[in-house]
Design a protein around this motif. Structure first.
Motif, PDB file in Angstrom:
ATOM      1  N   SER A 167       0.806  -1.217   0.000  1.00 36.45           N
ATOM      2  CA  SER A 167       0.000   0.000   0.000  1.00 36.45           C
ATOM      3  C   SER A 167       0.847   1.279   0.000  1.00 36.45           C
ATOM      4  O   SER A 167       0.480   2.280  -0.628  1.00 36.45           O
ATOM      5  N   GLU A 168       1.995   1.256   0.706  1.00 39.87           N
ATOM      6  CA  GLU A 168       2.827   2.469   0.760  1.00 39.87           C
ATOM      7  C   GLU A 168       3.511   2.694  -0.592  1.00 39.87           C
ATOM      8  O   GLU A 168       3.649   3.822  -1.060  1.00 39.87           O
ATOM      9  N   LEU A 169       3.924   1.603  -1.223  1.00 41.75           N
ATOM     10  CA  LEU A 169       4.588   1.702  -2.539  1.00 41.75           C
ATOM     11  C   LEU A 169       3.594   2.083  -3.628  1.00 41.75           C
ATOM     12  O   LEU A 169       3.956   2.734  -4.620  1.00 41.75           O
ATOM     13  N   GLN A 170       2.338   1.699  -3.455  1.00 41.42           N
ATOM     14  CA  GLN A 170       1.317   2.079  -4.445  1.00 41.42           C
ATOM     15  C   GLN A 170       1.147   3.596  -4.509  1.00 41.42           C
ATOM     16  O   GLN A 170       0.742   4.134  -5.540  1.00 41.42           O
ATOM     17  N   LYS A 171       1.507   4.296  -3.430  1.00 40.62           N
ATOM     18  CA  LYS A 171       1.461   5.769  -3.464  1.00 40.62           C
ATOM     19  C   LYS A 171       2.506   6.329  -4.419  1.00 40.62           C
ATOM     20  O   LYS A 171       2.455   7.499  -4.796  1.00 40.62           O
ATOM     21  N   ALA A 172       3.504   5.502  -4.776  1.00 41.38           N
ATOM     22  CA  ALA A 172       4.512   5.903  -5.771  1.00 41.38           C
ATOM     23  C   ALA A 172       4.154   5.337  -7.150  1.00 41.38           C
ATOM     24  O   ALA A 172       4.997   5.238  -8.033  1.00 41.38           O
ATOM     25  N   GLU A 173       2.904   4.941  -7.323  1.00 40.51           N
ATOM     26  CA  GLU A 173       2.390   4.383  -8.588  1.00 40.51           C
ATOM     27  C   GLU A 173       3.053   3.039  -8.911  1.00 40.51           C
ATOM     28  O   GLU A 173       3.280   2.712 -10.073  1.00 40.51           O
ATOM     29  N   ALA A 174       3.350   2.291  -7.850  1.00 42.63           N
ATOM     30  CA  ALA A 174       4.016   0.989  -8.037  1.00 42.63           C
ATOM     31  C   ALA A 174       3.012  -0.122  -8.290  1.00 42.63           C
ATOM     32  O   ALA A 174       1.910  -0.106  -7.754  1.00 42.63           O
ATOM     33  N   GLY A 175       3.446  -1.089  -9.087  1.00 51.15           N
ATOM     34  CA  GLY A 175       2.769  -2.376  -9.152  1.00 51.15           C
ATOM     35  C   GLY A 175       3.734  -3.406  -8.593  1.00 51.15           C
ATOM     36  O   GLY A 175       4.828  -3.054  -8.118  1.00 51.15           O
ATOM     37  N   LEU A 176       3.354  -4.676  -8.646  1.00 57.02           N
ATOM     38  CA  LEU A 176       4.249  -5.710  -8.126  1.00 57.02           C
ATOM     39  C   LEU A 176       5.362  -6.059  -9.101  1.00 57.02           C
ATOM     40  O   LEU A 176       6.473  -6.387  -8.703  1.00 57.02           O
ATOM     41  N   THR A 177       5.070  -5.990 -10.405  1.00 55.02           N
ATOM     42  CA  THR A 177       6.103  -6.384 -11.370  1.00 55.02           C
ATOM     43  C   THR A 177       7.260  -5.392 -11.378  1.00 55.02           C
ATOM     44  O   THR A 177       8.405  -5.764 -11.627  1.00 55.02           O
ATOM     45  N   CYS A 178       6.976  -4.124 -11.108  1.00 55.97           N
ATOM     46  CA  CYS A 178       7.987  -3.097 -11.389  1.00 55.97           C
ATOM     47  C   CYS A 178       9.152  -3.104 -10.405  1.00 55.97           C
ATOM     48  O   CYS A 178      10.188  -2.505 -10.670  1.00 55.97           O
ATOM     49  N   SER A 179       9.022  -3.822  -9.284  1.00 57.65           N
ATOM     50  CA  SER A 179      10.082  -3.791  -8.270  1.00 57.65           C
ATOM     51  C   SER A 179      11.104  -4.905  -8.416  1.00 57.65           C
ATOM     52  O   SER A 179      11.945  -5.094  -7.534  1.00 57.65           O
ATOM     53  N   SER A 180      11.059  -5.651  -9.500  1.00 54.37           N
ATOM     54  CA  SER A 180      12.081  -6.698  -9.710  1.00 54.37           C
ATOM     55  C   SER A 180      12.257  -6.976 -11.196  1.00 54.37           C
ATOM     56  O   SER A 180      11.378  -6.682 -12.013  1.00 54.37           O
ATOM     57  N   LEU A 181      13.422  -7.533 -11.498  1.00 55.33           N
ATOM     58  CA  LEU A 181      13.678  -8.126 -12.820  1.00 55.33           C
ATOM     59  C   LEU A 181      13.942  -9.600 -12.544  1.00 55.33           C
ATOM     60  O   LEU A 181      14.903  -9.933 -11.854  1.00 55.33           O
TER      61      LEU A 181
END
Ligand code: GLY
Length: 259
Positions: free
Chosen positions: A236-250
Motif C-alpha cells: 500500500s505504501e509503494l502504491q502511493k509511488a504508482e508501483a505495481g508488483l512487477t515493477c520492483s524486480s527483474l
C-alpha cells in the motif's frame, strides 16, 4: 537458477514521478518494510534475490523493471520516457552485464520495461506517454534474430501496459481492458479486474503462486475462485509511488551459459 534483481527503496522516493494518481505523503520506513517483505517472498518462492543498494538521488530507482528488458539471450537497456529517471540504467546495466549480453535502444526511442509484457516469444509493447513507436521499432529489430515478435498495444488509461494487463497463467491474462486496446491479445483467456479496483491487473506469477496486492480483495476473490493459488502482499505504501508488483524486480533464469 531463478534470479531476481531488486533495489533498496531510495530515500528520495517521496519525490517520485506520478502520472495518473495524486501525490500522498509516503512513509519511508513503511515503504522499506513492504519492499523487504516482497524480497523475502521472492526468495521463499525460489528466487536468488540480488538487492542492489539504494540510489539516494534517484527517486524511482527501486522500480528496476523499467530501465531494462531481460530476455533469455540478451538484456536490452532502455532510454526511459521520463528524463528524471534516465540515470537509473547505468548501474543496472553493470549488474546485468554479469548475466547477459547487453544491447540498447537509442533516443529518440523511449521505452520503459513496465510497458513490455513478455509471453513466450511475443513481446507486447505498450504505446504510452513513456514509450514510443520508434523504440518499439528498434526493439523489434534487436530481438528478431532471437525469434521474438514485438506487438504494439495502444494504452490510454494508466502509466504502463503492465498496469493494465499481466499474464498470470498459461494463456490467461488479468486485465483492466478499459485502459488498453485488447485486440492484439486475441486468443487469450481473460480475468477482468473488479470495476471498483481498476489498478488490480498487475500481479506476479512465480513458483506456483500468484503474488497479488492485498489492497484488491474483490479481484483477488475472482482469481482465487478459479482455483489459482494467490499470495497477497501489502504494498500500500509503494502504491502511493504508482508501483505495481512487477515493477520492483527483474526476474530471469541464470544458466552457466547465460553470458
Ligand atoms: N513512480 C513510478 C514512475 O512514475 O515511473
Amino acid at each position: 537458477m531463478l534470479t531476481a534483481i531488486t533495489r533498496e527503496v531510495s530515500p528520495a522516493i517521496v519525490r517520485c514521478e506520478l502520472s495518473f494518481i495524486e501525490r500522498q505523503p509516503i512513509d519511508l520506513g513503511r515503504a522499506r518494510q513492504q519492499h523487504q517483505a516482497y524480497e523475502v517472498l521472492l526468495a521463499k518462492l525460489g528466487a536468488r534475490v540480488i538487492s542492489l543498494p539504494a540510489e539516494p538521488d534517484l527517486p524511482d530507482s527501486m522500480f528496476v523493471e523499467d530501465p531494462a528488458i531481460v530476455l533469455d539471450e540478451l538484456a536490452v537497456i532502455l532510454p526511459l520516457g521520463t528524463e528524471s529517471r534516465r540515470a537509473e540504467g547505468a548501474s543496472l546495466a553493470q549488474e546485468l552485464s554479469k548475466y547477459r549480453k547487453l544491447a540498447s535502444i537509442q533516443l529518440p526511442g523511449m521505452l520503459e520495461g513496465g510497458d513490455v509484457l513478455r509471453i513466450g516469444r511475443k513481446l507486447f509493447a505498450g504505446l504510452t506517454k513513456r514509450s514510443n513507436a520508434e523504440a518499439i521499432r528498434q526493439l523489434a529489430e534487436l530481438v528478431k534474430p532471437h525469434g521474438y515478435e514485438v506487438i504494439s498495444v495502444p494504452v490510454t488509461g494508466c502509466l504502463h501496459l503492465k498496469s493494465a494487463v499481466t499474464c498470470i497463467a498459461e494463456n490467461t491474462l488479468l486485465a483492466n481492458r478499459a485502459w488498453f486496446d485488447p485486440a492484439p491479445f486475441a486468443g487469450y483467456d481473460w480475468i477482468d479486474v473488479d470495476p471498483r479496483e481498476p489498478h488490480a491487473a498487475n500481479a506476479v506469477a512465480l513458483g506456483g503462486t500468484i503474488i497479488f496486492p492485498a489492497s484488491f480483495p474483490r479481484t483477488r476473490g475472482r482469481i482465487g475462485s478459479l482455483d489459482y493459488l494467490v499470495t497477497p502482499l501489502d504494498i500500500s505504501e509503494l502504491q502511493k509511488a504508482e508501483a505495481g508488483l512487477t515493477c520492483s524486480s527483474l526476474i530471469f533464469e541464470v544458466n552457466q551459459d547465460s553470458r
